[in-house]
Scaffold this active site. Structure first.
Site, mmCIF file in Angstrom:
data_model
loop_
_atom_site.group_PDB
_atom_site.id
_atom_site.type_symbol
_atom_site.label_atom_id
_atom_site.label_comp_id
_atom_site.label_asym_id
_atom_site.label_seq_id
_atom_site.Cartn_x
_atom_site.Cartn_y
_atom_site.Cartn_z
ATOM 1 N N ASP A 35 -10.947 -3.489 -8.902
ATOM 2 C CA ASP A 35 -9.967 -2.415 -8.795
ATOM 3 C C ASP A 35 -8.560 -2.968 -8.539
ATOM 4 O OD1 ASP A 35 -8.488 -0.052 -7.769
ATOM 5 O OD2 ASP A 35 -10.465 0.888 -7.836
ATOM 6 N N SER A 75 -7.064 5.584 -9.711
ATOM 7 C CA SER A 75 -8.431 5.092 -9.875
ATOM 8 C C SER A 75 -9.398 6.194 -10.295
ATOM 9 C CB SER A 75 -8.916 4.452 -8.574
ATOM 10 O OG SER A 75 -8.226 3.254 -8.314
ATOM 11 N N THR A 136 -13.692 5.122 -7.709
ATOM 12 C CA THR A 136 -14.297 4.514 -8.893
ATOM 13 C C THR A 136 -15.816 4.632 -8.911
ATOM 14 O OG1 THR A 136 -12.426 2.973 -8.875
ATOM 15 C CG2 THR A 136 -14.209 2.515 -10.407
ATOM 16 N N GLU A 278 -18.385 -2.596 -8.196
ATOM 17 C CA GLU A 278 -16.931 -2.626 -8.014
ATOM 18 C C GLU A 278 -16.524 -3.568 -6.889
ATOM 19 O OE1 GLU A 278 -13.131 0.378 -7.519
ATOM 20 O OE2 GLU A 278 -14.784 0.591 -6.102
ATOM 21 N N ASP A 325 -9.425 -1.565 -13.543
ATOM 22 C CA ASP A 325 -9.106 -0.196 -13.950
ATOM 23 C C ASP A 325 -7.616 0.020 -14.155
ATOM 24 O OD1 ASP A 325 -8.689 -0.539 -11.235
ATOM 25 O OD2 ASP A 325 -9.500 1.406 -10.652
ATOM 26 N N HIS A 326 -6.790 -0.793 -13.498
ATOM 27 C CA HIS A 326 -5.335 -0.690 -13.618
ATOM 28 C C HIS A 326 -4.707 -1.847 -12.855
ATOM 29 C CE1 HIS A 326 -5.426 0.671 -9.454
ATOM 30 N NE2 HIS A 326 -6.335 1.553 -9.814
ATOM 31 N N HIS A 422 0.439 1.411 -8.084
ATOM 32 C CA HIS A 422 -0.193 0.972 -9.317
ATOM 33 C C HIS A 422 0.849 0.642 -10.387
ATOM 34 C CE1 HIS A 422 -4.203 3.236 -8.304
ATOM 35 N NE2 HIS A 422 -3.848 2.354 -7.392
#
Length: 536
Positions: A35, A75, A136, A278, A325-326, A422
């Site tokens: 993550d 997320s 997530t 994760e 995820d980012h 983010h």
């Protein structure tokens, strides 16, 4: 006689061909997400380690991460995209905005790749270093209008029927009457917010045990667990950062151990499995601009990846996908102070200041006394040594000491940060095994590759079975319906006709028909407006 001999030869030949066909091994998927990880911290972690990462072995492309209405995703939306193949908006878990002819735009649940695998009869599991109810892992195993509704998410996960659940999040399983329960937390920083205990009064740990899970709370218990179904809650909230874990929470397992155990148990299913893993707290450290915490969790994730990759290489019928995820924080190797020296700055000048740290930022600050009388030791534990009088006085007097400590270490390590939030860049795609995706893809394409490889049922058809508008379904059959909100923490959909009484409690995979409990293939979901139910 000759004709009979020919038929015998053909029969024997067919039997020989059939006998020589190899037995088809069950298909498995391990989907791993780190993550909030940008590319520079992967490089920095490799330098810190002093050798290649397990991830380096199977880098195959990139992933676009934007959400339905933002270039920078959260997320929840990213997890939902990778679990369902559909873009959604921030905060939604396993749900998408849907235009209803009567109610306008509402949130409706859609099936996830984990649910599709379970529906097909495969074993499933989730593993995380955050609470398992966090955005997530929740996006693969639950459905909620908001990621913050831990109560509903936790209950749905318990009734989801997964075989392996390992991570943090014990508090979301316990009622308010458990407020005196001894905390089993990771290393939360001063001022961090723990999720509240359950408002509905239900003790989900009791439910977990009654469902036949081996319930675990320590690393030793995990190592000894035999399954087939296990649920591990190793912290009230998050599991400690890997660099801190053995010092502050030695009873907690590493992500690598949890991953290895999950694979070991799930691989016993002859129908195959889907496992989601994760590494949650790279993102948490990035929000703090803590390079030590970020490296800690990248290396923790990479160790778990090695377990998965070793299994996939040996099994030869496992699709392994790893991705972030980012991005987060905009970490750069180099900053404004290296504008004129970058070309002559050796790697060790970026890494050596970080290696002085014995704890992550969270781990160090957690030891700070209220009067800051042990400040020099805390600073030293975070690698701020030697400490000048100027820097000491800033730390002694600043209100937000975490931010100041992180800034001072970043300056020493010649690192830059552009944000405490983010970021929207494309991220690395790692994939190994049959059916692997390659090249630059959108995050919504990942579950489609998984579904194709596992030959899963159509998500569209699954939605028509798992998530049906309850009011519409029963009123079309002549029932009177209502949503009972007498207990707001436990909504119930009611349908009645000719002496028949049907109840669907929210977040559970059951309906009650004239007092008899019937188990369903999916959970009933209430979005604050409508009930969505599973129809056999």
């Amino acid at each position: 006689m000759r004709v009979l001999s020919i038929f015998m030869l053909l029969f024997l030949s067919a039997m020989t061909v059939h006998a020589e066909q190899p037995v088809q091994k069950p298909k498995k998927v391990i989907f791993m997400i780190m993550d909030g990880t940008n590319s520079d911290v992967v490089t920095l972690s490799r330098w810190y380690k002093g050798g290649p990462l397990a991830l380096d072995d199977f880098l195959v492309g990139g992933v676009q991460t934007h959400s339905l209405r933002s270039g920078i995703t959260d997320s929840a939306a990213a997890g939902t995209a990778m679990a369902t193949g559909k873009k959604t908006i921030e905060d939604m878990i396993g749900m998408i905005p849907f235009l209803d002819k009567n109610d306008g735009y509402i949130a409706r649940p859609i099936s996830t790749v984990l649910e599709a695998a379970k529906y097909k009869g495969m074993s499933t599991g989730i593993v995380s270093t955050s609470p398992v109810q966090h955005a997530t892992p929740a996006a693969f195993s639950a459905h909620s209008v908001t990621r913050n509704d831990y109560d509903d998410i936790a209950e749905q996960q318990v009734y989801q029927g997964m075989n392996v659940v390992l991570g943090g999040g014990k508090m979301a399983l316990l009622p308010e009457s458990s407020l005196n329960t001894k905390l089993n937390s990771g290393n939360n920083a001063i001022g961090s917010k723990l999720p509240v205990y359950r408002k509905d009064g239900e003790n989900l740990i009791t439910v977990i045990k009654n469902k036949g899970y081996q319930y675990l709370e320590t690393k030793v218990q995990l190592e000894k667990a035999t399954g087939p179904n296990i649920w591990g809650s190793f912290a009230d909230e998050d599991i400690a950062y890997e660099f801190d874990r053995e010092k502050v929470a030695p009873h907690q397992p590493s992500l690598a151990l949890m991953t290895k155990k999950a694979i070991n148990l799930l691989s016993k299913d002859p129908n195959g499995f889907f496992l989601f893993v994760e590494g949650s707290k790279i993102d948490w450290a990035a929000h703090k601009n803590d390079p030590v915490g970020m490296i800690s969790e990248v290396l923790s994730f990479d160790a778990a990846v090695k377990e998965a990759l070793d299994y996939a290489k040996k099994d030869k019928n496992t699709l392994l996908i790893a991705v972030t995820d980012h991005g987060n924080s905009g970490l750069t190797i180099g900053n404004s102070h290296t504008n004129h020296t970058y070309y002559k700055t050796p790697v060790h000048q970026f890494v050596d200041p970080l290696k002085k740290a014995k704890y992550t930022l969270t781990g160090a600050v957690a030891k700070l006394k209220i009067d800051r009388s042990n400040l020099r030791q805390v600073a030293k534990d975070y690698g701020l040594t030697p400490l000048s009088q100027h820097d000491f006085h800033r730390l002694m007097n600043v209100k937000d000491i975490e931010t100041e400590m992180a800034k001072q270490l970043a300056k020493r390590a010649k690192l830059g940060f552009t944000s405490r939030g983010h970021t929207g860049e494309d991220v690395f795609l790692y994939a190994y095994g049959p059916g692997k995706p390659t090249g630059l893809i959108n995050n919504t394409e990942i579950p489609k590759h998984i579904a194709t490889f596992l030959d899963l049922p159509s998500f569209t058809k699954l939605n028509q079975s798992l998530f049906v508008d309850a009011k519409q379904f029963y009123e079309n059959k002549g029932y009177n319906t209502k949503i009972d909100l007498t207990n707001k923490a436990n909504p119930v959909f009611l349908a009645n006709k000719d002496g028949e009484s049907i109840e669907y409690p929210a977040n559970k995979n059951i309906k009650v028909f004239n007092g008899n409990v019937v188990e369903l293939k999916g959970n009933s979901i209430y979005n604050g407006n409508k009930f969505w139910i599973s129809i056999e």
